[in-house]
Design an enzyme around this catalytic site. Sequence first.
Site, mmCIF file in Angstrom:
data_model
loop_
_atom_site.group_PDB
_atom_site.id
_atom_site.type_symbol
_atom_site.label_atom_id
_atom_site.label_comp_id
_atom_site.label_asym_id
_atom_site.label_seq_id
_atom_site.Cartn_x
_atom_site.Cartn_y
_atom_site.Cartn_z
ATOM 1 N N HIS A 115 0.813 -1.211 0.000
ATOM 2 C CA HIS A 115 0.000 0.000 0.000
ATOM 3 C C HIS A 115 0.843 1.256 0.000
ATOM 4 O O HIS A 115 0.481 2.251 -0.614
ATOM 5 C CB HIS A 115 -0.940 -0.005 1.199
ATOM 6 C CG HIS A 115 -2.187 -0.738 0.900
ATOM 7 N ND1 HIS A 115 -2.683 -1.724 1.701
ATOM 8 C CD2 HIS A 115 -3.026 -0.645 -0.149
ATOM 9 C CE1 HIS A 115 -3.786 -2.195 1.155
ATOM 10 N NE2 HIS A 115 -4.012 -1.564 0.036
ATOM 11 N N GLU B 77 -2.776 -14.197 -19.975
ATOM 12 C CA GLU B 77 -1.793 -14.316 -18.883
ATOM 13 C C GLU B 77 -1.306 -15.737 -18.720
ATOM 14 O O GLU B 77 -0.431 -16.004 -17.908
ATOM 15 C CB GLU B 77 -2.416 -13.910 -17.540
ATOM 16 C CG GLU B 77 -3.087 -12.590 -17.540
ATOM 17 C CD GLU B 77 -3.684 -12.251 -16.193
ATOM 18 O OE1 GLU B 77 -2.987 -11.607 -15.403
ATOM 19 O OE2 GLU B 77 -4.844 -12.626 -15.938
ATOM 20 N N ASP C 19 1.997 -11.854 -15.192
ATOM 21 C CA ASP C 19 1.670 -13.267 -15.004
ATOM 22 C C ASP C 19 2.137 -14.116 -16.175
ATOM 23 O O ASP C 19 2.663 -15.212 -15.985
ATOM 24 C CB ASP C 19 0.159 -13.443 -14.810
ATOM 25 C CG ASP C 19 -0.238 -13.163 -13.376
ATOM 26 O OD1 ASP C 19 0.461 -13.672 -12.476
ATOM 27 O OD2 ASP C 19 -1.203 -12.430 -13.147
ATOM 28 N N CYS D 187 -1.204 -4.784 -20.717
ATOM 29 C CA CYS D 187 -1.336 -3.993 -19.493
ATOM 30 C C CYS D 187 -0.387 -4.465 -18.394
ATOM 31 O O CYS D 187 -0.453 -3.978 -17.274
ATOM 32 C CB CYS D 187 -2.777 -4.008 -18.996
ATOM 33 S SG CYS D 187 -3.366 -5.669 -18.633
HETATM 34 C C1 PEP Z 1 -0.424 -8.998 -15.317
HETATM 35 O O1 PEP Z 1 -0.453 -10.141 -14.852
HETATM 36 O O2 PEP Z 1 0.430 -8.593 -16.127
HETATM 37 C C2 PEP Z 1 -1.446 -8.010 -14.904
HETATM 38 C C3 PEP Z 1 -1.530 -6.841 -15.480
HETATM 39 O O3 PEP Z 1 -2.255 -8.374 -13.861
HETATM 40 P P1 PEP Z 1 -1.814 -8.294 -12.304
HETATM 41 O O4 PEP Z 1 -0.481 -7.648 -12.235
HETATM 42 O O5 PEP Z 1 -2.886 -7.521 -11.629
HETATM 43 O O6 PEP Z 1 -1.793 -9.752 -11.952
HETATM 44 MG MG MG Z 2 -2.161 -10.799 -13.757
#
Ligand code: PEP
Ligand code: MG
Length: 562
Positions: free
Chosen positions: A191, A426, A450, A497
């Site tokens: 956080h 992912e 991921d 992302c």
């Molecule tokens: C990812 O896995 O790249 C992703 C954007 O999701 P998170 O980081 O929330 O798992």
């Molecule tokens: Mg992810």
Amino acid sequence: MSERRLEGTGVTPLSGVGTVIWYDQEVDLPEPPAPDEVDPDAEHDRFETALDAAREELQAERDRTAEEVGEDEAAIFDAHLQFLDDPQITGAVEDAIDEGLPAEHAVREGFEGAIEQMEAAGGRMAERADDLRDIRDRLLRIVTDSERLDLSELPEGTVLLAEMLTPSDTAQLDPERVAGFATAKGGRTSHAAIFARSIGIPAVVGVGEQLLEIEADAEIVVDGEAGEVVVDPDEATRERAAESRDVEIRTERVATADGEPVEVAANIGTAAELEGAVAQGADAVGLFRTEFLFLDRATPPDEDEQLETYVEALDAFPEGRVVVRTLDIGGDKPIPYVDAEEEENPFLGTRGIRRSLGPDAELFRTQLRALLRAGAEGDGELAVMFPMVATVKEVDRSLAVIEDVRAELDEDGLAYEMPELGVMVETPAAVFMGEQLAERLDFFSIGTNDLTQYVMAASRQNEAVAHLHNPRDPAVLRAIDRAVDAAHAGDAWIGMCGEMAGDPELTELLVGLGLDELSMSAVTIPDVKANVVEIDTAEAREFAEQALASETKAQVNERLEE
Ligand code: PEP
Ligand code: MG
């Protein structure tokens, strides 16, 4: 004296230079007296009084944070308030008093069990242990009547160093005064890190024990971009850090030099981050991690509360798209009030869509109702995506739930609009089944955090295999390439992302691989947009081909350097 560099994890791509002030939250306790010298009634009273005082402080900090940072961030204090009333924790303290400990020692002992339990769970649950430490230290300070450094009144040009900063500490920092902070512990998703990003303070976390050796009043640079703390910086380092980031904010959409549009979007976790995303020139929201709306509270947000948040996001981007990811819990993001078995290997367990189609079916339906309704009410275009998809069947089942929810909204006479629908790519399975998934969906977004861990079989949280968890590895690049081809063959658009999308060194490579959208922490948007407009698509493709043909990550890096 020559400068000394310590490595950690950069949290914001900002640098600051200043003078060290140490924040020492630990209250040193003397040895406890013998049990027969302790009056349990008096100690119970001291503990009760401390609880009341802590409640009062937390409520005041909550109100201030709501006003100055945002309602979503303030929710963390609600969780702290709830911890103060958790009978398991207060009961453990009371038991320790009954066994003959003074209130302060009982607080230390009573919290220890709960902290250890959360730490043992690992991942983000372990980060919640920080919240418990925060409350414990607050109670210790109150019980022992210790002074506390007022973090909201630090002298200008302070670099705050601490073993760890808690959410309530970080929320008090004034970005106008504080040049940065660095902590020995903590990760990018703690956080403290999230707050630092939303208020724009240079920050490096997880520096390790070496940080503790830096002396108060030392001059240091906190370089959140390189993830470095520089002690006794030389003139050049100091000047570089003091320079404000000289990047042009482009609020307009950008295209490559030869006219190929590339959408540059922001990743957000709470509505409080929307303003920053717009200010940095985001065209859209490419990832709204909705699990942050569900963390740090005792009950899930209901349909109307969610509706309000999603509409707020859509209204912030009237000309753009907002991609909302349905709940991605499990893995490293457990939520206290959902019914979850402890799993031996949670990253390979019941997480993301697996939970939404299983134990969290009700939460999923409520979220989808709120989303479909928000689509009709908000200004921007809504897109909804499912996390951690591995099979075509999961997508078919999710689409069936959406159809069900639609019928229900019709029955209820509530307005709704169907969003674009997509999945996170992912898992290697989603890559290999890309063609079939694209037939069913409007878009993909590659989650490289991921995807890298599953392609490389290297945990995103394990320092020992961090060299393998690198999206520049040709194996990961080939997975991305294959996903892009599958999306485009099925007329779906594809974005990215994961953290990789926000690495300005990789913009040309990613455009060359054919990504239509890049979504990242808002602070890196200006750099990535500046890179996009310089790109020649044909050259970028050729460069991507070379990278894909590489045998090692080192070769990819060499090509990037060239
Ligand atoms: C990812 O896995 O790249 C992703 C954007 O999701 P998170 O980081 O929330 O798992
Ligand atoms: Mg992810």
